[in-house]
Every structure is written in C-alpha cells, then in structure tokens.
Design a protein around this motif. Structure first.
Motif, PDB file in Angstrom:
ATOM      1  N   PHE A 225       0.828  -1.201   0.000  1.00 12.05           N
ATOM      2  CA  PHE A 225       0.000   0.000   0.000  1.00 12.05           C
ATOM      3  C   PHE A 225       0.869   1.260   0.000  1.00 12.05           C
ATOM      4  CE2 PHE A 225      -3.681  -2.605   1.557  1.00 12.05           C
ATOM      5  CZ  PHE A 225      -4.554  -2.228   0.551  1.00 12.05           C
ATOM      6  N   ALA A 226       1.964   1.225   0.745  1.00 13.22           N
ATOM      7  CA  ALA A 226       2.875   2.374   0.735  1.00 13.22           C
ATOM      8  C   ALA A 226       3.443   2.590  -0.668  1.00 13.22           C
ATOM      9  CB  ALA A 226       3.998   2.158   1.746  1.00 13.22           C
ATOM     10  N   SER A 227       3.833   1.493  -1.334  1.00 20.60           N
ATOM     11  CA  SER A 227       4.371   1.597  -2.686  1.00 20.60           C
ATOM     12  C   SER A 227       3.326   2.100  -3.673  1.00 20.60           C
ATOM     13  CB  SER A 227       4.897   0.235  -3.145  1.00 20.60           C
ATOM     14  OG  SER A 227       6.001  -0.176  -2.366  1.00 20.60           O
ATOM     15  N   SER A 228       2.070   1.712  -3.479  1.00 18.44           N
ATOM     16  CA  SER A 228       1.022   2.135  -4.413  1.00 18.44           C
ATOM     17  C   SER A 228       0.821   3.644  -4.387  1.00 18.44           C
ATOM     18  CB  SER A 228      -0.291   1.411  -4.111  1.00 18.44           C
ATOM     19  OG  SER A 228      -0.861   1.841  -2.888  1.00 18.44           O
ATOM     20  N   GLY A 229       1.090   4.266  -3.244  1.00 20.12           N
ATOM     21  CA  GLY A 229       1.047   5.723  -3.186  1.00 20.12           C
ATOM     22  C   GLY A 229       2.144   6.345  -4.035  1.00 20.12           C
ATOM     23  N   LEU A 230       3.319   5.709  -4.036  1.00 23.95           N
ATOM     24  CA  LEU A 230       4.417   6.161  -4.886  1.00 23.95           C
ATOM     25  C   LEU A 230       4.030   6.069  -6.358  1.00 23.95           C
ATOM     26  CD1 LEU A 230       7.374   6.863  -5.587  1.00 23.95           C
ATOM     27  CD2 LEU A 230       7.941   4.461  -5.198  1.00 23.95           C
ATOM     28  N   TYR A 231       3.361   4.979  -6.754  1.00 30.30           N
ATOM     29  CA  TYR A 231       2.986   4.804  -8.153  1.00 30.30           C
ATOM     30  C   TYR A 231       1.891   5.783  -8.567  1.00 30.30           C
ATOM     31  CZ  TYR A 231       5.808   0.601  -7.982  1.00 30.30           C
ATOM     32  OH  TYR A 231       6.856  -0.270  -7.842  1.00 30.30           O
ATOM     33  N   ALA A 346       8.223 -13.236  -5.620  1.00 30.84           N
ATOM     34  CA  ALA A 346       7.303 -12.989  -6.732  1.00 30.84           C
ATOM     35  C   ALA A 346       5.950 -12.519  -6.226  1.00 30.84           C
ATOM     36  CB  ALA A 346       7.146 -14.259  -7.554  1.00 30.84           C
ATOM     37  N   LEU A 347       5.444 -13.170  -5.207  1.00 30.79           N
ATOM     38  CA  LEU A 347       4.135 -12.810  -4.671  1.00 30.79           C
ATOM     39  C   LEU A 347       4.169 -11.414  -4.055  1.00 30.79           C
ATOM     40  CD1 LEU A 347       1.331 -14.033  -4.436  1.00 30.79           C
ATOM     41  CD2 LEU A 347       1.970 -14.946  -2.198  1.00 30.79           C
ATOM     42  N   LEU A 348       5.259 -11.119  -3.354  1.00 33.81           N
ATOM     43  CA  LEU A 348       5.440  -9.786  -2.781  1.00 33.81           C
ATOM     44  C   LEU A 348       5.418  -8.730  -3.880  1.00 33.81           C
ATOM     45  CD1 LEU A 348       6.211  -7.889  -0.396  1.00 33.81           C
ATOM     46  CD2 LEU A 348       8.603  -8.445  -0.880  1.00 33.81           C
ATOM     47  N   GLY A 349       6.219  -8.959  -4.923  1.00 37.99           N
ATOM     48  CA  GLY A 349       6.281  -7.998  -6.016  1.00 37.99           C
ATOM     49  C   GLY A 349       4.990  -7.903  -6.796  1.00 37.99           C
ATOM     50  N   CYS A 350       4.313  -9.033  -6.972  1.00 33.28           N
ATOM     51  CA  CYS A 350       3.048  -9.037  -7.717  1.00 33.28           C
ATOM     52  C   CYS A 350       2.011  -8.194  -7.006  1.00 33.28           C
ATOM     53  CB  CYS A 350       2.554 -10.473  -7.877  1.00 33.28           C
ATOM     54  SG  CYS A 350       0.912 -10.593  -8.633  1.00 33.28           S
ATOM     55  N   ILE A 351       1.879  -8.376  -5.705  1.00 33.64           N
ATOM     56  CA  ILE A 351       0.888  -7.610  -4.951  1.00 33.64           C
ATOM     57  C   ILE A 351       1.234  -6.126  -4.962  1.00 33.64           C
ATOM     58  CG2 ILE A 351      -0.089  -7.241  -2.642  1.00 33.64           C
ATOM     59  CD1 ILE A 351       0.216 -10.276  -2.199  1.00 33.64           C
ATOM     60  N   GLN A 352       2.533  -5.811  -4.834  1.00 35.93           N
ATOM     61  CA  GLN A 352       2.966  -4.415  -4.887  1.00 35.93           C
ATOM     62  C   GLN A 352       2.590  -3.778  -6.221  1.00 35.93           C
ATOM     63  OE1 GLN A 352       7.159  -4.610  -4.104  1.00 35.93           O
ATOM     64  NE2 GLN A 352       6.921  -4.545  -1.881  1.00 35.93           N
ATOM     65  N   MET A 353       2.902  -4.474  -7.303  1.00 29.63           N
ATOM     66  CA  MET A 353       2.654  -3.903  -8.616  1.00 29.63           C
ATOM     67  C   MET A 353       1.176  -3.906  -8.984  1.00 29.63           C
ATOM     68  SD  MET A 353       5.170  -2.547  -9.996  1.00 29.63           S
ATOM     69  CE  MET A 353       6.877  -2.347  -9.487  1.00 29.63           C
ATOM     70  N   ALA A 354       0.433  -4.899  -8.507  1.00 27.48           N
ATOM     71  CA  ALA A 354      -1.005  -4.921  -8.774  1.00 27.48           C
ATOM     72  C   ALA A 354      -1.673  -3.703  -8.135  1.00 27.48           C
ATOM     73  CB  ALA A 354      -1.619  -6.216  -8.242  1.00 27.48           C
ATOM     74  N   LEU A 355      -1.287  -3.414  -6.895  1.00 28.32           N
ATOM     75  CA  LEU A 355      -1.827  -2.223  -6.244  1.00 28.32           C
ATOM     76  C   LEU A 355      -1.321  -0.959  -6.923  1.00 28.32           C
ATOM     77  CD1 LEU A 355      -1.685  -3.199  -2.456  1.00 28.32           C
ATOM     78  CD2 LEU A 355      -3.715  -2.903  -3.889  1.00 28.32           C
ATOM     79  N   GLY A 356      -0.060  -0.999  -7.395  1.00 30.05           N
ATOM     80  CA  GLY A 356       0.485   0.139  -8.131  1.00 30.05           C
ATOM     81  C   GLY A 356      -0.268   0.391  -9.419  1.00 30.05           C
ATOM     82  N   ALA A 357      -0.587  -0.688 -10.140  1.00 31.90           N
ATOM     83  CA  ALA A 357      -1.370  -0.562 -11.374  1.00 31.90           C
ATOM     84  C   ALA A 357      -2.758  -0.001 -11.069  1.00 31.90           C
ATOM     85  CB  ALA A 357      -1.489  -1.918 -12.061  1.00 31.90           C
ATOM     86  N   PHE A 358      -3.342  -0.470  -9.964  1.00 27.32           N
ATOM     87  CA  PHE A 358      -4.679  -0.015  -9.582  1.00 27.32           C
ATOM     88  C   PHE A 358      -4.682   1.477  -9.263  1.00 27.32           C
ATOM     89  CE2 PHE A 358      -7.781   0.617  -6.053  1.00 27.32           C
ATOM     90  CZ  PHE A 358      -8.943   0.475  -6.801  1.00 27.32           C
ATOM     91  N   THR A 359      -3.719   1.924  -8.452  1.00 28.35           N
ATOM     92  CA  THR A 359      -3.708   3.335  -8.065  1.00 28.35           C
ATOM     93  C   THR A 359      -3.331   4.240  -9.236  1.00 28.35           C
ATOM     94  OG1 THR A 359      -1.451   3.050  -7.195  1.00 28.35           O
ATOM     95  CG2 THR A 359      -3.264   2.928  -5.620  1.00 28.35           C
ATOM     96  N   SER A 360      -2.412   3.793 -10.104  1.00 29.48           N
ATOM     97  CA  SER A 360      -2.068   4.613 -11.267  1.00 29.48           C
ATOM     98  C   SER A 360      -3.261   4.717 -12.214  1.00 29.48           C
ATOM     99  CB  SER A 360      -0.855   4.035 -12.000  1.00 29.48           C
ATOM    100  OG  SER A 360      -1.136   2.777 -12.569  1.00 29.48           O
TER     101      SER A 360
END
Length: 399
Positions: A225-231, A346-360
């Motif tokens: 969630f913190a990373s998704s704010g960055l994205y 992989a799972l860590l990165g996938c969830i990070q990027m999925a939330l990043g894609a969602f917020t972007s």
C-alpha cells in the motif's frame, strides 16, 4: 556471504543494484515525454498514462511466472530469459507509431524486466538474515532513489536534443549491458530445486503456503500500500508538475530528482536506525507520519491553497516515509522463507505492482485537470497501509 571475498561481495551488491534499477529506469525515464508522445502518436496524455499502467500490470503478472522458475532452475537462467524479452520489447517500443501498440509493448517489456526485481529480492534472502536483509534492501533502495534522479534528467536531455524514441533505445542498451554482466560476472546464489513441480496446481499450492503465512501477509500488504502511493505519484506527476503548475520538461526533471532524493536520504538513515530499533517499529512510525503528510497535502489541495513548493515539499516527506517502510517490510515479509524465496519474492512484487497498477489507473480515471486525483489516491494508499497495521494487531518482537 562471510565466505566470499570482498570483490565477490561488491560484485553481488553491484548487480543486485543494477537488476533493481531496471524498472525504475523503465518507469521514470519517459515520464517527461508524455506530452511529446501524445502529440506524436495523435492521442491524449491520459492514453499515454495507460502505458505506465500496462507496465505495472506486466510486472505484477510476470513476477508470478518468474517466482516458481527461480525456485526450480536457480536464479540466473530465468533471469537471462527475462532480460532477452526486455531488450526485444524495448526495441519495439522505440519504433512503434501507435499508442495502442506502445501500451502492448510496455506490457511485454515489463514481463521481461520484472525478472530483475524478483531475482534481486530472492538473492538478498539467499545471502542474508532478516535484520541484515533490511540493511541490504536499504542499499538497494538507494539505487531506486538514484534512478529517478538520473532517469527523468536523462529523459529530459534526450527530449531537448532528440525524439522520444531514443529513450527506449537507451533502455535497450541498458538491458543489454545488464544481460552481459549477468552472463559473465554475476555468480549464482541458488542452484534451484529440481524436484519442485511447475504444474499449476503445485505452483498454486506453493504460493498459497506463502500467502497464508501471517507475517508475510501483514508486511506484504503494508509495504504494498505504501508503494502504491508512490505509483500514484508517478502516474500523476507529469501532468501536475508540467501542465497544472507549468514546469518545462527540464524543470520537471529537476523537481522529480529533488523529490526522489528523499528515498536516498531515508533509506540510508534507516540503516543506522536498525542498530537501535526493530524493522517493525521503524515502519510503523513511518506509516503514521506518511498519513499525516498526505492528509495535510490533501487538505491544502482541496482548499485551493496548494502551491508548487508546498506540493513538492509534501511529496518529498511522503517519499521519505516510503524509504523507511519499504526495506523493513520487505525484509520482514521474506524472512520466513528459504526454499520458496523466489515464490515469496514474486508474490510480494506481484501484490505491490497490482496495487500500483490499480492506483495509477485511478489517477488516470479520475483525471480532471487538477492535482486532486493524484493527491487523493496517495492519501487513500497510505491510509490503507495503516489500517492493515491496526487491523492485524500489534507487532510481535521482530528483527
């Protein structure tokens, strides 16, 4: 790592950094070109923003593919395959004359480039324990912090002298250099487990065993969630800085570089704080501060009192908090795993990027020619991380 020479340790850290830098460069270098690309491809800036979203989606999907491959075949073979895909897709991005094809090629580029993210995190887990891993992740975040300083500046320089296509030629050359280094310099950190099955049912079972680990789930969600704010910031910054506040491409590159320096400062301070406090304690305090900063920024934006210096300052401190949250939560999430480190990474990165894609995508969807969509989504993201912290209870004593 104790049994390796100083040269070997240096080379390992160097290439972990290079692998970590692939995605930041792929994301940040072309941000100043959004306006030029929209004009050249006869489309809107919002459509070009979707090429950023497609990259995030590709990274999310690709990491789920590479995780099991890294566990079965070791780290280098899947890594080499991914880099080859990345190089080819970068070339296609450079020659395309269609926004739709650009979005597609960016997806494929991400499917290849994400191998560096998964492999580098798994290699950190191969070599270091939880507390030392947090320090190494802080070093890697230094690379992540430097990359956004260099990448937009390089992109702005290219736009001042060449067309935007050259940006993707440069990314192709970067991928080629990393591929050659991986082939001839980077040592293998894990030979793999040939007995692991790649059948979908068995792969899903391994992912589930990772996901149901309470420490992984908790710290993965907090960091994601913190990373998704960055994205969200990455998706909206080009419009907000250049169109809304009127900065030129080079001025935007300078502002972007200043803001990104927050990651460098915070991650290096984090290394020293770990000598006194635990990763869990540091990341929790940072999350509270991030919520406060984003709330202040949102109030100023909604009330019409937001200015360019104020929004730059707020985002700077927002990313400072990210510099404390990401390395600590990543180390805590991966700490319980050894043989499934690739799948966990992989799972860590996938969830990070999925939330990043969602917020972007949210920033693009709610685009209304103001800074509100970007700032609002950033606030939503960091509040969600704090809710996870609170809802999953108090931390146990952690490294």
């Amino acid at each position: 790592m104790k049994d390796k020479s100083k040269t070997q340790r240096f080379l390992i850290l160097l290439f972990l950094g290079l692998l970590t830098a692939i995605s930041p460069f792929s994301i940040d270098m072309y941000l100043p070109a959004f306006g030029d690309m929209a004009g050249d491809l006869n489309t809107s800036v919002e459509k070009i923003q979707l090429s950023l979203t497609s990259y995030f989606i590709g990274v999310a999907i690709g990491q789920m593919i590479y995780g099991p491959l890294l566990d079965k075949f070791g780290r280098k073979k899947p890594l080499i395959a991914g880099l080859v895909i990345y190089i080819a897709a970068s070339l296609f991005c450079a020659v395309t004359n269609s926004a739709d094809y650009l979005i597609l090629f960016r997806l494929i580029q991400a499917l290849g480039g994400c191998c560096g993210m998964v492999a580098s995190r798994a290699m950190v887990r191969d070599y270091y324990d939880a507390k030392e891993s947090a320090k190494i992740f802080s070093l890697l975040m230094l690379v992540v912090g430097i990359s956004p300083i260099l990448a937009p500046s390089v992109g702005a320089f290219v736009l001042n002298h060449f067309e935007w296509h050259i940006i993707f030629i440069i990314l192709t050359l970067i991928g080629l250099i990393i591929l050659l280094g991986t082939l001839f310099i980077l040592p293998e950190s894990y030979q793999g487990n040939a007995s692991l099955s790649l059948k979908p049912a068995d792969v899903s079972k391994n992912f589930w065993s990772v996901l149901k680990n309470p420490d992984f789930l908790k710290y993965c969600l907090i960091g994601s969630f913190a990373s998704s704010g960055l994205y969200a910031y990455l998706a909206g910054s080009s419009f907000v800085m250049q169109e809304y506040f009127g900065l030129s491409a080079s001025q935007y590159g300078t502002a972007f570089a200043f803001i990104s320096s927050a990651l460098i400062i915070a991650t290096q301070i984090n290394r020293f704080l770990l000598n006194r406090w635990s990763s869990a304690q540091i990341s929790l305090v940072a999350n509270y501060v991030q919520v406060a900063v984003s709330l202040g920024m949102l109030i100023a934006t909604l009330s019409g009192y937001i200015t360019l210096p104020l929004i730059i300052g707020c985002i700077f401190f927002y990313l400072c908090c990210q510099g404390f949250i990401f390395p600590n939560t990543s180390a805590l999430a991966l700490a319980p795993f050894r043989e499934l480190a690739g799948s966990a990474s992989a799972l860590l990165g996938c969830i990070q990027m999925a939330l990043g894609a969602f917020t972007s995508a949210l920033v693009s969807y709610f685009h209304n020619n103001t800074a509100i969509p970007m700032v609002g989504v950033m606030f939503f993201a960091t509040c969600s991380g704090l809710i996870v912290y609170i809802s999953l209870g108090k931390n146990r004593k952690q490294a």
